[in-house]
Design a protein around this motif. Structure first.
Motif, PDB file in Angstrom:
ATOM      1  N   ASP A 236      43.870  36.930  43.273  1.00 49.44           N
ATOM      2  CA  ASP A 236      43.342  36.461  44.427  1.00 49.44           C
ATOM      3  C   ASP A 236      41.696  36.837  44.513  1.00 49.44           C
ATOM      4  OD1 ASP A 236      45.557  36.271  45.668  1.00 49.44           O
ATOM      5  OD2 ASP A 236      45.789  37.829  46.783  1.00 49.44           O
ATOM      6  N   LYS A 237      41.260  37.657  43.859  1.00 47.74           N
ATOM      7  CA  LYS A 237      39.797  37.696  43.788  1.00 47.74           C
ATOM      8  C   LYS A 237      39.460  36.744  42.849  1.00 47.74           C
ATOM      9  CE  LYS A 237      36.415  41.233  42.093  1.00 47.74           C
ATOM     10  NZ  LYS A 237      36.372  42.426  41.360  1.00 47.74           N
ATOM     11  N   TRP A 239      40.596  33.724  42.344  1.00 45.66           N
ATOM     12  CA  TRP A 239      40.371  32.154  43.155  1.00 45.66           C
ATOM     13  C   TRP A 239      39.391  32.387  44.111  1.00 45.66           C
ATOM     14  CZ3 TRP A 239      42.553  29.122  40.311  1.00 45.66           C
ATOM     15  CH2 TRP A 239      43.993  29.100  39.637  1.00 45.66           C
ATOM     16  N   GLU A 240      38.923  33.331  44.875  1.00 43.84           N
ATOM     17  CA  GLU A 240      37.965  33.324  45.771  1.00 43.84           C
ATOM     18  C   GLU A 240      36.764  33.158  45.018  1.00 43.84           C
ATOM     19  OE1 GLU A 240      37.983  34.017  49.081  1.00 43.84           O
ATOM     20  OE2 GLU A 240      40.277  33.590  48.676  1.00 43.84           O
ATOM     21  N   GLU A 241      36.373  33.840  44.002  1.00 41.54           N
ATOM     22  CA  GLU A 241      35.103  33.535  43.546  1.00 41.54           C
ATOM     23  C   GLU A 241      34.825  32.324  42.724  1.00 41.54           C
ATOM     24  OE1 GLU A 241      32.779  35.640  43.826  1.00 41.54           O
ATOM     25  OE2 GLU A 241      31.284  34.468  42.520  1.00 41.54           O
ATOM     26  N   CYS A 243      36.398  29.521  43.713  1.00 44.98           N
ATOM     27  CA  CYS A 243      35.924  28.755  44.780  1.00 44.98           C
ATOM     28  C   CYS A 243      34.664  28.668  45.369  1.00 44.98           C
ATOM     29  CB  CYS A 243      37.075  28.518  45.843  1.00 44.98           C
ATOM     30  SG  CYS A 243      38.800  27.890  45.222  1.00 44.98           S
ATOM     31  N   ARG A 244      34.085  29.791  45.371  1.00 42.18           N
ATOM     32  CA  ARG A 244      32.964  30.101  45.759  1.00 42.18           C
ATOM     33  C   ARG A 244      31.738  29.307  45.058  1.00 42.18           C
ATOM     34  NH1 ARG A 244      32.846  35.650  46.132  1.00 42.18           N
ATOM     35  NH2 ARG A 244      33.828  35.343  48.139  1.00 42.18           N
TER      36      ARG A 244
END
Ligand code: RFL
Ligand code: PHB
Length: 389
Positions: A236-237, A239-241, A243-244
């Protein structure tokens, strides 16, 4: 055991060299430390220049690559919002092929038995002997028994950590090195890629790359400090980073899927000179490392073994020593240009810990220059598709 050329390492350089020699009727045996399964499970590079695809074509080991590989006409640099497309086809007339190193290796290994290319797996304690003589040999143990391969030449294709480069006496060679203060955290997953071409993104938080292995398998990377571990990055972490850091349109198109593989590779530039010592010739990562930003590592291994195989074949078939005498100089001229390109793209696209607002503005200015100057794009395209042999 006796052969013409003893090859240490069954990565891309050792395998391509072995096949090129066998095709010309030169005897070769490969000694590999790992098991076949281990070698076939390593996930590494993904973009092939024509230097590499031409070798597979010439060897007639290109059917699967032609069927499953993805020819790309361009790739993208991103600076926050904007995608800057480098139209390599229009600018150079060439394409690159997206086909994983894992697949290249598999195709070469599968073809080996029928071509009389023996690979000895799980060799331990490999050591080079008498490399300054005309009768060098490679000693190793397997299943507890000692073995030796006597050869006229040894090809050190054993990667950055192998024994070949270390066999050169200290006074006879020199290493040139640049270590970068970060690594790439890579994730492989079964999901369609977020774009049909690669995106190299420069973001305030650091670099990100959207790549692929096929239309159903994605490969993504983000720059991370060397102090971080894979365990610090649950999916999850990641994918978040990711996409940022990608431009919004691409980020919106990222399909998140469980990571099939997740690893951190440190970035390094390294060249060892010369690439020959007596009867030992170094090729591929054994002699040089590039940061992956330019997608050059595997392709440099291919150009090295193209030069080296031609020189060895001329020596064995025509008694012509000229190619071998010039191998190191010829190979290094191409290696240093790929080192320069990989370094340049690394400096342009990553965030360095010591960078301040000035350095960031310079990166953005350079990206804007690339976006607005065809000359600048052409220089990048020419290097990306690979300089001529
Ligand atoms: P390889 O592929 O490292 O193969 C060397 C082989 O030698 C074996 N070996 C030994 N064999 C016998 N006795 C010993 N004592 C031995 N010691 C080692 C090893 O087991 C191995 O099988 O070198 P080669 O053939 O020169 O090919 C070079 C390429 O593999 C390399 O340049 C690229 O994969 C670099 N690289 C990447 N390049 C890219 O362009 N894009 C990437 O995304 C990318 N990811 C990577 C990479 C290299 C990595 N390494 C080496 C740590 C990711 C990783 C993790
Ligand atoms: C990859 O798909 O693994 C890849 C692609 C391009 C690079 C580096 C790695 O520059």
């Amino acid at each position: 055991m006796k052969t013409d050329v003893a090859i240490i390492g069954s990565g891309p350089s050792g395998l391509m060299l072995g096949h090129l020699l066998r095709q010309a009727g030169v005897e070769a045996v490969i000694v590999e430390r790992q098991s076949k399964e281990h070698v076939l499970s390593r996930i590494r590079a993904g973009v092939l220049e024509t230097v590499t695809t031409d070798i597979l074509e010439d060897l007639d080991i290109a059917d699967r690559m032609r069927a499953e590989g993805l020819p790309h006409d361009g790739f993208n640099l991103a600076d926050g919002e904007r995608l800057i497309r480098i139209d390599i086809k229009a600018l150079t007339g060439k394409q690159v092929m997206v086909y994983g190193q894992t697949e290249v290796t598999k195709d070469l290994i599968d073809a080996a038995p029928a071509r009389g290319l023996e690979i000895i797996w799980e060799a331990e304690e490999t050591a080079l002997h008498d490399i300054e003589s005309d009768a060098p040999y490679v000693a190793f143990t397997k299943d507890g028994a000692q073995h030796r391969i006597e050869a006229r030449f040894i090809a050190g294709c054993d990667g950055f950590h192998g024994p070949s480069r270390k066999a050169v006496p200290e006074a006879s060679g020199r290493g040139f090195e640049k270590v970068y203060p970060f690594g790439w955290l890579g994730v492989l997953c079964d999901a369609p890629p977020c774009d049909h071409e690669l995106i190299y993104a420069n973001h305030e938080n650091g670099f990100a790359l959207a790549s692929m292995r096929s239309m159903t398998r994605s490969r993504y990377y983000i720059q991370v400090p060397l102090t971080e571990q894979v365990e610090d990055w649950p999916d999850d972490k990641f994918w978040e980073e990711l996409c940022r850091r990608l431009p919004p349109a691409a980020a919106a198109n990222v399909t998140r899927a469980p990571a099939l593989e997740k690893s951190i590779a440190p970035l390094r530039s390294y060249v060892f000179e010369p690439m020959r010592h007596g009867s030992l010739f170094l090729a591929g990562d054994a002699a040089h490392i590039v940061p992956p930003t330019g997608a050059k590592g595997l392709n440099l291994a291919a150009s090295d073994v193209r030069y080296l195989s031609r020189a060895l074949i001329a020596w064995f078939k025509k008694n012509d020593a000229e190619g071998l005498a010039g191998y190191s100089q010829t190979a290094l001229a191409r290696v240093w240009k790929a080192e320069r390109f990989s370094w340049q793209l690394t400096m342009l696209m990553h965030r360095f810990p010591e960078d301040g607002p000035f350095d960031r503005r310079i990166q953005l200015a350079e990206l804007d220059y690339i976006a607005t100057s065809e000359t600048a794009r052409r220089a990048i395209a020419e290097n990306y598709v690979g300089l001529p042999l």
